[in-house]
Design an enzyme around this catalytic site. Sequence first.
Site, PDB file in Angstrom:
ATOM      1  N   ILE A   1     108.750   5.929 -15.371  1.00 13.67           N
ATOM      2  CA  ILE A   1     109.418   4.790 -16.024  1.00 13.67           C
ATOM      3  C   ILE A   1     109.550   5.134 -17.512  1.00 13.67           C
ATOM      4  CG2 ILE A   1     107.182   3.630 -16.380  1.00 13.67           C
ATOM      5  CD1 ILE A   1     108.651   0.932 -16.087  1.00 13.67           C
TER       6      ILE A   1
ATOM      7  N   GLU B   1     100.094   6.949 -11.467  1.00 16.22           N
ATOM      8  CA  GLU B   1      99.224   7.841 -12.229  1.00 16.22           C
ATOM      9  C   GLU B   1      99.759   7.918 -13.636  1.00 16.22           C
ATOM     10  OE1 GLU B   1     100.213  11.042  -9.874  1.00 16.22           O
ATOM     11  OE2 GLU B   1      98.976  10.325  -8.212  1.00 16.22           O
TER      12      GLU B   1
ATOM     13  N   ASN C   1      98.143   8.507 -22.718  1.00 15.25           N
ATOM     14  CA  ASN C   1      99.325   7.651 -22.858  1.00 15.25           C
ATOM     15  C   ASN C   1      98.906   6.174 -22.968  1.00 15.25           C
ATOM     16  OD1 ASN C   1     101.826   6.465 -22.838  1.00 15.25           O
ATOM     17  ND2 ASN C   1     102.612   7.633 -21.096  1.00 15.25           N
TER      18      ASN C   1
ATOM     19  N   TYR D   1     100.746  -1.251 -18.360  1.00 18.14           N
ATOM     20  CA  TYR D   1     100.337  -1.481 -16.966  1.00 18.14           C
ATOM     21  C   TYR D   1      99.237  -2.552 -16.887  1.00 18.14           C
ATOM     22  CZ  TYR D   1     102.880   2.902 -16.309  1.00 18.14           C
ATOM     23  OH  TYR D   1     103.846   3.879 -16.301  1.00 18.14           O
TER      24      TYR D   1
HETATM   25  C1  LIG Z   1     105.538   2.970 -21.921  1.00 18.07           C
HETATM   26  C2  LIG Z   1     106.915   2.385 -22.251  1.00 18.07           C
HETATM   27  C3  LIG Z   1     107.755   2.358 -20.980  1.00 18.07           C
HETATM   28  C4  LIG Z   1     106.724   0.946 -22.771  1.00 18.07           C
HETATM   29  O1  LIG Z   1     108.010   0.384 -22.942  1.00 18.07           O
HETATM   30  P1  LIG Z   1     108.312  -0.712 -24.094  1.00 18.07           P
HETATM   31  O2  LIG Z   1     109.604  -1.360 -23.779  1.00 18.07           O
HETATM   32  O3  LIG Z   1     108.170  -0.086 -25.418  1.00 18.07           O
HETATM   33  O4  LIG Z   1     107.090  -1.741 -23.864  1.00 18.07           O
HETATM   34  P2  LIG Z   1     107.110  -3.322 -24.155  1.00 18.07           P
HETATM   35  O5  LIG Z   1     107.783  -3.610 -25.439  1.00 18.07           O
HETATM   36  O6  LIG Z   1     107.584  -4.022 -22.936  1.00 18.07           O
HETATM   37  O7  LIG Z   1     105.544  -3.568 -24.335  1.00 18.07           O
HETATM   38  C5  LIG Z   1     104.737  -4.078 -23.281  1.00 18.07           C
HETATM   39  C6  LIG Z   1     103.284  -3.813 -23.619  1.00 18.07           C
HETATM   40  O8  LIG Z   1     103.011  -2.413 -23.541  1.00 18.07           O
HETATM   41  C7  LIG Z   1     102.062  -2.060 -24.550  1.00 18.07           C
HETATM   42  N1  LIG Z   1     102.682  -1.114 -25.481  1.00 18.07           N
HETATM   43  C8  LIG Z   1     103.981  -0.718 -25.502  1.00 18.07           C
HETATM   44  N2  LIG Z   1     104.160   0.227 -26.447  1.00 18.07           N
HETATM   45  C9  LIG Z   1     102.954   0.417 -27.033  1.00 18.07           C
HETATM   46  C10 LIG Z   1     102.499   1.264 -28.055  1.00 18.07           C
HETATM   47  N3  LIG Z   1     103.316   2.108 -28.697  1.00 18.07           N
HETATM   48  N4  LIG Z   1     101.196   1.209 -28.376  1.00 18.07           N
HETATM   49  C11 LIG Z   1     100.341   0.382 -27.724  1.00 18.07           C
HETATM   50  N5  LIG Z   1     100.713  -0.462 -26.755  1.00 18.07           N
HETATM   51  C12 LIG Z   1     102.009  -0.441 -26.405  1.00 18.07           C
HETATM   52  C13 LIG Z   1     101.672  -3.338 -25.242  1.00 18.07           C
HETATM   53  O9  LIG Z   1     100.566  -3.896 -24.538  1.00 18.07           O
HETATM   54  C14 LIG Z   1     102.896  -4.199 -25.038  1.00 18.07           C
HETATM   55  O10 LIG Z   1     102.625  -5.573 -25.100  1.00 18.07           O
HETATM   56  P3  LIG Z   1     102.752  -6.355 -26.514  1.00 18.07           P
HETATM   57  O11 LIG Z   1     104.110  -6.023 -27.077  1.00 18.07           O
HETATM   58  O12 LIG Z   1     102.610  -7.785 -26.100  1.00 18.07           O
HETATM   59  O13 LIG Z   1     101.655  -5.842 -27.367  1.00 18.07           O
HETATM   60  C15 LIG Z   1     107.618   3.202 -23.390  1.00 18.07           C
HETATM   61  O14 LIG Z   1     106.705   3.357 -24.453  1.00 18.07           O
HETATM   62  C16 LIG Z   1     108.101   4.559 -22.954  1.00 18.07           C
HETATM   63  O15 LIG Z   1     109.197   4.704 -22.419  1.00 18.07           O
HETATM   64  N6  LIG Z   1     107.270   5.617 -23.191  1.00 18.07           N
HETATM   65  C17 LIG Z   1     107.675   6.982 -22.874  1.00 18.07           C
HETATM   66  C18 LIG Z   1     107.681   7.251 -21.377  1.00 18.07           C
HETATM   67  C19 LIG Z   1     106.334   6.979 -20.746  1.00 18.07           C
HETATM   68  O16 LIG Z   1     105.285   7.269 -21.296  1.00 18.07           O
HETATM   69  N7  LIG Z   1     106.373   6.426 -19.519  1.00 18.07           N
HETATM   70  C20 LIG Z   1     105.195   6.150 -18.732  1.00 18.07           C
HETATM   71  C21 LIG Z   1     104.938   7.276 -17.797  1.00 18.07           C
HETATM   72  S1  LIG Z   1     103.450   6.974 -16.834  1.00 18.07           S
END
Ligand SMILES: CC(C)(COP(=O)(O)OP(=O)(O)OC[C@H]1O[C@@H](n2cnc3c(N)ncnc32)[C@H](O)[C@@H]1OP(=O)(O)O)[C@@H](O)C(=O)NCCC(=O)NCCS
Length: 149
Positions: free
Chosen positions: A71, A105, A110, A117
């Site tokens: 994702i 996983e 990360n 999650y």
């Molecule tokens: C992980 C990922 C999908 C999160 O997407 P996002 O749209 O930025 O996340 P959201 O804005 O919906 O945040 C949801 C929650 O995730 C957590 N979160 C998201 N980014 C974060 C960061 N940089 N640091 C800490 N917590 C984080 C927080 O708990 C957040 O809740 P909050 O905003 O109420 O604090 C994004 O960072 C991403 O694409 N990362 C690269 C790919 C990746 O690592 N995928 C997972 C593979 S297992």
Amino acid sequence: MLELHLVDDITTAEAIAQAEASCTPHPWSAAMYAESISGQDQVFAYNSASAQTIGYAVILQVLDEIQLQNIFISKPWQRQGYGRKLLQLLMELAAKQNCSRMLLEVRESNLAARELYLSCGFKETGLRKQYYRSDSGPRENAILMEASL
Ligand SMILES: CC(C)(COP(=O)(O)OP(=O)(O)OC[C@H]1O[C@@H](n2cnc3c(N)ncnc32)[C@H](O)[C@@H]1OP(=O)(O)O)[C@@H](O)C(=O)NCCC(=O)NCCS
């Protein structure tokens, strides 16, 4: 209105891989996306009302379980709640597909994904030591997580 669109065109694999490469240090290759699109996985583009793609997700259903294979939300759209919304949509879809659990996983390092999650009801259920290969440096542990649907 944000929508999930099933990706069934293998020629988009390169574009998905490029989008992921700009937002994570450990992206899938285009070949991995091509294999997913042409295989048993369901690959989804997550689109805005204006049909702009802001992220992707890959899931695999095995009997009544869904494995979240990957994702991501593209960099300009991160930290605006889209990752959580996308994951919630996938969990709703999995429940509609009569699944009772979602499994995944994630790299131990990360923290952003692990927080996402946890905030969606996942619990950590195990650890696979040195599971992920690294181009440089040591292998990395995987955290196993699961959520009831
Ligand atoms: C992980 C990922 C999908 C999160 O997407 P996002 O749209 O930025 O996340 P959201 O804005 O919906 O945040 C949801 C929650 O995730 C957590 N979160 C998201 N980014 C974060 C960061 N940089 N640091 C800490 N917590 C984080 C927080 O708990 C957040 O809740 P909050 O905003 O109420 O604090 C994004 O960072 C991403 O694409 N990362 C690269 C790919 C990746 O690592 N995928 C997972 C593979 S297992």
